[in-house]
Design an enzyme around this catalytic site. Structure first.
Site, mmCIF file in Angstrom:
data_model
loop_
_atom_site.group_PDB
_atom_site.id
_atom_site.type_symbol
_atom_site.label_atom_id
_atom_site.label_comp_id
_atom_site.label_asym_id
_atom_site.label_seq_id
_atom_site.Cartn_x
_atom_site.Cartn_y
_atom_site.Cartn_z
ATOM 1 N N ARG A 173 -4.349 -5.921 5.120
ATOM 2 C CA ARG A 173 -3.263 -6.349 6.008
ATOM 3 C C ARG A 173 -3.744 -7.260 7.151
ATOM 4 O O ARG A 173 -2.940 -7.717 7.951
ATOM 5 C CB ARG A 173 -2.526 -5.123 6.566
ATOM 6 C CG ARG A 173 -1.877 -4.279 5.460
ATOM 7 C CD ARG A 173 -0.796 -3.385 5.985
ATOM 8 N NE ARG A 173 0.247 -4.162 6.652
ATOM 9 C CZ ARG A 173 1.245 -3.633 7.351
ATOM 10 N NH1 ARG A 173 1.338 -2.323 7.458
ATOM 11 N NH2 ARG A 173 2.141 -4.400 7.937
ATOM 12 N N GLU B 135 6.034 -4.777 12.417
ATOM 13 C CA GLU B 135 5.721 -3.910 13.560
ATOM 14 C C GLU B 135 4.231 -3.591 13.676
ATOM 15 O O GLU B 135 3.708 -3.394 14.780
ATOM 16 C CB GLU B 135 6.487 -2.597 13.411
ATOM 17 C CG GLU B 135 5.922 -1.491 14.259
ATOM 18 C CD GLU B 135 6.651 -0.190 14.158
ATOM 19 O OE1 GLU B 135 6.600 0.465 13.112
ATOM 20 O OE2 GLU B 135 7.265 0.171 15.151
ATOM 21 N N ASP B 136 3.558 -3.545 12.537
ATOM 22 C CA ASP B 136 2.157 -3.098 12.568
ATOM 23 C C ASP B 136 1.198 -4.137 13.126
ATOM 24 O O ASP B 136 0.046 -3.824 13.404
ATOM 25 C CB ASP B 136 1.715 -2.682 11.153
ATOM 26 C CG ASP B 136 2.468 -1.451 10.702
ATOM 27 O OD1 ASP B 136 2.681 -0.562 11.543
ATOM 28 O OD2 ASP B 136 2.853 -1.384 9.526
ATOM 29 N N CYS C 254 9.474 -0.189 11.257
ATOM 30 C CA CYS C 254 8.412 -1.108 10.794
ATOM 31 C C CYS C 254 8.879 -2.533 10.581
ATOM 32 O O CYS C 254 8.065 -3.444 10.522
ATOM 33 C CB CYS C 254 7.867 -0.705 9.432
ATOM 34 S SG CYS C 254 7.728 0.998 9.163
ATOM 35 N N HIS D 257 1.561 6.763 10.094
ATOM 36 C CA HIS D 257 1.503 6.301 11.483
ATOM 37 C C HIS D 257 2.166 7.333 12.405
ATOM 38 O O HIS D 257 2.999 8.121 11.950
ATOM 39 C CB HIS D 257 2.295 4.993 11.640
ATOM 40 C CG HIS D 257 1.677 3.805 10.986
ATOM 41 N ND1 HIS D 257 2.358 3.022 10.073
ATOM 42 C CD2 HIS D 257 0.458 3.241 11.130
ATOM 43 C CE1 HIS D 257 1.581 2.026 9.679
ATOM 44 N NE2 HIS D 257 0.415 2.138 10.292
ATOM 45 N N LEU E 12 0.821 -1.220 0.000
ATOM 46 C CA LEU E 12 0.000 0.000 0.000
ATOM 47 C C LEU E 12 0.853 1.267 0.000
ATOM 48 O O LEU E 12 1.905 1.307 0.634
ATOM 49 C CB LEU E 12 -0.864 0.032 1.272
ATOM 50 C CG LEU E 12 -1.874 -1.093 1.445
ATOM 51 C CD1 LEU E 12 -2.447 -1.065 2.865
ATOM 52 C CD2 LEU E 12 -2.998 -0.930 0.413
HETATM 53 N N1 LIG Z 1 4.926 0.986 10.873
HETATM 54 C C1 LIG Z 1 4.987 1.422 9.620
HETATM 55 O O1 LIG Z 1 5.250 2.592 9.386
HETATM 56 N N2 LIG Z 1 4.671 0.562 8.659
HETATM 57 C C2 LIG Z 1 4.739 0.866 7.286
HETATM 58 C C3 LIG Z 1 3.657 0.186 6.537
HETATM 59 C C4 LIG Z 1 3.721 0.475 5.075
HETATM 60 C C5 LIG Z 1 2.667 -0.246 4.283
HETATM 61 N N3 LIG Z 1 2.876 -0.026 2.897
HETATM 62 C C6 LIG Z 1 1.270 0.208 4.656
HETATM 63 O O2 LIG Z 1 0.777 1.159 4.056
HETATM 64 O O3 LIG Z 1 0.651 -0.374 5.543
#
Ligand SMILES: NC(=O)NCCC[C@H](N)C(=O)O
Length: 258
Positions: free
Chosen positions: A87, A67-68, A248, A163, A19
């Site tokens: 996700r 991390e998410d 992340c 974030h 994303l």
């Molecule tokens: N903790 C973070 O900053 N995660 C990055 C996530 C990027 C991923 N492309 C997203 O949009 O979810």
């Protein structure tokens, strides 16, 4: 002994479909991304972290951003409910991994959404970004999960970046660092140091005075070196194209007694 374990997750072959929300899409070189990920994992290991690979989730383009999917506080692993529907399938493998490590497991439930990238812990203060990925119910459930364990949860509006931790992280002494143009409310942080680059706001604390940082923030690395820290620099530009940062790509488990 407190643990020095870190979860990581190998990039999906579909990484390039990850994303993007606040930036223009750029072509991602999947092979280079794997090399950069391996160098990132090697940097953690070189600095004493026992890296644990969560089973890959090849169908989930963003799964490398482990991390998410989970937030650790003490020995509790709070399984996130990602704000982006694409996700959500990422959390199952992470749940298995943290349960296997002996964590107590708790969950964010519908209708709440919460991404781990929105949670910044500084001692027992847990800042949580309320933004595009974490909703009000997510903030409430985070409070309900961690305040009984001794945390103080502070909600922070986030509208300019993906974030909370895309805008701020913290140095080992608890000083919050951030790039002001990307922050909604800098005055929420009592001890705050502005940094000159967006990516300079992202550090992973490796232990002692070592800070893992992205190569895209050379001026900030210089600033931190001048303040007595030791930047450990990794190039993660293929992941930055997908709106990601150094934080992340891992989840550190610092308070497991094993
Ligand atoms: N903790 C973070 O900053 N995660 C990055 C996530 C990027 C991923 N492309 C997203 O949009 O979810």
């Amino acid at each position: 002994m407190p643990s020095k374990k870190a979860l990581v997750r190998r990039p999906s072959p579909r990484l390039a479909e990850g994303l993007v929300t606040h930036i223009e899409r750029e072509r991602v070189d999947a092979d280079l991304a794997v090399e950069q990920w391996e160098a990132y994992v090697a940097a953690l290991r070189t600095h004493g972290w026992d890296t644990i690979e969560v089973d890959p989730a090849d169908d989930c383009p963003d799964s490398v951003f482990v991390e998410d999917t989970v937030v650790m506080y003490k020995n509790v692993a709070l399984i996130a409910r990602p704000g982006a529907e694409s996700r959500r399938a990422e959390t199952a493998g992470v749940e298995e991994a943290v349960a296997g490590l002996g964590c107590s497991v708790n969950w964010i439930w519908e209708p709440a959404t919460l991404d781990g990238g929105d949670v910044l812990k500084i001692g027992d203060t847990v800042f949580v970004g309320r933004g595009g990925r974490t909703n009000a119910a997510g903030v409430q459930q985070l409070r309900a999960a961690f305040e009984p364990l001794g945390a103080r949860v502070v909600a922070v509006p986030v509208s300019k970046v993906l974030h909370l931790k895309s805008a701020v992280t913290a140095l080992p002494d608890g000083t919050v660092i951030g790039h002001i143009p990307k922050m909604d409310a800098p005055s929420l942080f009592a001890r705050f140091l502005p940094v000159p680059e967006e990516a300079g706001a992202h550090v992973v604390l490796l232990g002692g005075d070592k800070l893992l940082m992205a190569a895209s923030a050379p001026k900030t690395a210089e600033l931190f070196a001048d303040l007595g820290y030791k930047p450990v620099v990794v190039d993660i530009n293929e992941f930055e194209k997908l709106e990601a940062c150094v934080t992340c790509l891992s989840v550190r488990l610092r308070e497991l007694y094993v």
